[in-house]
Design an enzyme around this catalytic site. Sequence first.
Site, PDB file in Angstrom:
ATOM      1  N   LEU A 133      -7.739 -24.093  11.424  1.00  0.00           N
ATOM      2  CA  LEU A 133      -8.204 -22.955  10.628  1.00  0.00           C
ATOM      3  C   LEU A 133      -9.720 -23.058  10.397  1.00  0.00           C
ATOM      4  CD1 LEU A 133      -7.515 -20.419   8.953  1.00  0.00           C
ATOM      5  CD2 LEU A 133      -7.164 -21.909   6.983  1.00  0.00           C
ATOM      6  N   GLY A 139     -15.512 -22.792   6.160  1.00  0.00           N
ATOM      7  CA  GLY A 139     -14.563 -23.764   5.630  1.00  0.00           C
ATOM      8  C   GLY A 139     -13.811 -23.166   4.452  1.00  0.00           C
ATOM      9  N   ALA A 244       1.177 -28.020   2.490  1.00  0.00           N
ATOM     10  CA  ALA A 244       0.529 -29.321   2.675  1.00  0.00           C
ATOM     11  C   ALA A 244      -0.072 -29.826   1.368  1.00  0.00           C
ATOM     12  CB  ALA A 244      -0.529 -29.214   3.756  1.00  0.00           C
ATOM     13  N   GLY A 341     -14.733 -56.661  -8.569  1.00  0.00           N
ATOM     14  CA  GLY A 341     -16.069 -57.222  -8.364  1.00  0.00           C
ATOM     15  C   GLY A 341     -16.495 -57.106  -6.914  1.00  0.00           C
ATOM     16  N   GLU A 365      -7.928 -28.998   2.492  1.00  0.00           N
ATOM     17  CA  GLU A 365      -6.848 -28.190   1.894  1.00  0.00           C
ATOM     18  C   GLU A 365      -7.332 -27.487   0.630  1.00  0.00           C
ATOM     19  OE1 GLU A 365      -3.847 -28.213   3.342  1.00  0.00           O
ATOM     20  OE2 GLU A 365      -3.937 -29.987   4.611  1.00  0.00           O
TER      21      GLU A 365
END
Length: 386
Positions: A133, A139, A244, A341, A365
Site C-alpha cells: 500500500l 505513507g 493487522a 546498564g 500500520e
Amino acid sequence: MKDPLDLLDIPSLLTEEEREIQSTVARFLADRVRPNLPEWYENAHFPRELAPELGKLGVLGMHLEGYGCAGTGAVSYGLACLELEAADSGFRSFVSVQGSLAMYSIHRYGSEEQKQEWLPRMAAGEAIGCFGLTEPDFGSNPAGMRTRAVRDGEDWILNGAKMWITNGAIADIATVWAATEEGVRGFLVPRGTPGFTAHEIKRKLSLRASTTAELSFDDVRLPASAQLPHARGLGAPLSCLNEARFGILFGAVGAARDCLQTALAYGDARIQFDRPISGFQLTQRKLADMAVALNNAALLAVHLGRLKEQDRIRPEQISVGKLNNVREAIAIARECRTILGANGISLEYSPLRHANNLESVLTYEGTSEIHTLVVGQALTGLPAYR
Ligand SMILES: Cc1cc2nc3c(=O)[nH]c(=O)nc-3n(C[C@H](O)[C@H](O)[C@H](O)COP(=O)(O)OP(=O)(O)OC[C@H]3O[C@@H](n4cnc5c(N)ncnc54)[C@H](O)[C@@H]3O)c2cc1C
C-alpha cells in the site's frame, strides 16, 4: 514474580484453550527462534525456511475460516502475536503480514478461484505473501497513491512503486493496491510476473530480523482474474490494516513483557553496593510503574479481543489499543534498558532490540500521530489530519 502479567492475574481472563495455544506458540519460539535471534538480528536475516514450521504451528491466517486456516477466536490469535513479538517484532510482523494483510485481503475480497489457489498454501507456509500500500511519496495518506492500473482489453497494465513492504523480496504473491478509473482496486501479482521487481531495503536499524523491500511495477500486464473482485475503494486496504493492527496491540504487550522479565531477572542478579540493584527504591519504582503499564496494556488487549469476537469492535477502538500499547511498550523497553546498564546495549539482552523494533511498530500500520487523530476525531467529530 516470574511473569509480570501475574500481578493482575491476566491469565485468569483466558480460557483453557487460549492458554494452551499461547503456551504452544511460546514453546515453539523458545525452541526454534529465541536461541538464534541475536545472530539473525545482527546479520539482518529472516529465516524464510521457518515459514512451513509456522504453518504447521497453525499461526498463519489462524483467525480465518476454511482454506486450511485454523479459524480460532480473536484472543487466541492475539495471544499468538503476543508470544511472537515477545521473541521479536520481526516474527510477529511476518505472521501479521502473511495472515492479516496478504491472506485476509484474499479471504475477504478475493474470488473463489483466488482463495483456492493461494490460501491453503499460504496457511501452510508454502507460499509467502506481502501487501503493498505505502509508496515512496504516500505513507500516512495512501489516498494520494500514484501506482496506477489501466485497462487494456480484458487485461490490466500496472505501473508504479511500493515502499517499505514487509516480506516483499521473499513473497510468492503480492497484494498490490492501485488507483484505477473506478477508484482504488486490489491486484494479486505473482512473483516473476514480467515487469515486477522487488529490492531488499538494506541498512535498517529496526526490524532487522524481518525483510523489507521496495516493489516496482513497469508495464506489468495482469489478466482480469488478478483483480480482487470484491475490493472497492480505499476502505478495502484500510480494513486489512485494521486486522493487522489488532495483532500489533497484543504483540506490543509481548515485547514489553519480555523486556520487563529480562530487567527483573537482571535486577535480581546484578549486585552493586553489596545488594541486588532491584532492592533499590529507584529501581523498584521503575519496575512497579512498568508492571502497572504492562498489565493495563494486557487488560486493554483482552478487552478489545472480546469486542472483536463479538464482532462489535470499532476502528477507533483499535486505534486506542495500538496507540496505547505500542507507546507503553517502547517506553518500557527503553526503561528496562537503563536497568541493564552497559549490558543493556548488547544484543545478548533483548530490551534495546525490542526498543529498536518498536520504532517501526510505532510508525507502521498508521503512525502514533495518525491514531491520535483518529481518536481525536472519534471524540470531537472533527477530522484534524486532513
Ligand atoms: C519496517 C517497516 C515495515 C513496513 N511494512 C509495510 C508493508 O508491509 N506494507 C505497507 O504498505 N507499508 C509498510 N510500511 C510502511 C508504513 O505503513 C508507513 O511507513 C507508515 O504508514 C508511515 O508512512 P511514512 O513512513 O511515509 O511517513 P509519513 O506519512 O511521511 O509521516 C511522517 C511523519 O509525519 C506525520 N504525519 C503525517 N501526516 C500527518 C498529519 N495529517 N497530522 C499529523 N502528523 C502527520 C506522521 O505521523 C509521521 O510522524 C512499513 C514500514 C516500516 C518502517
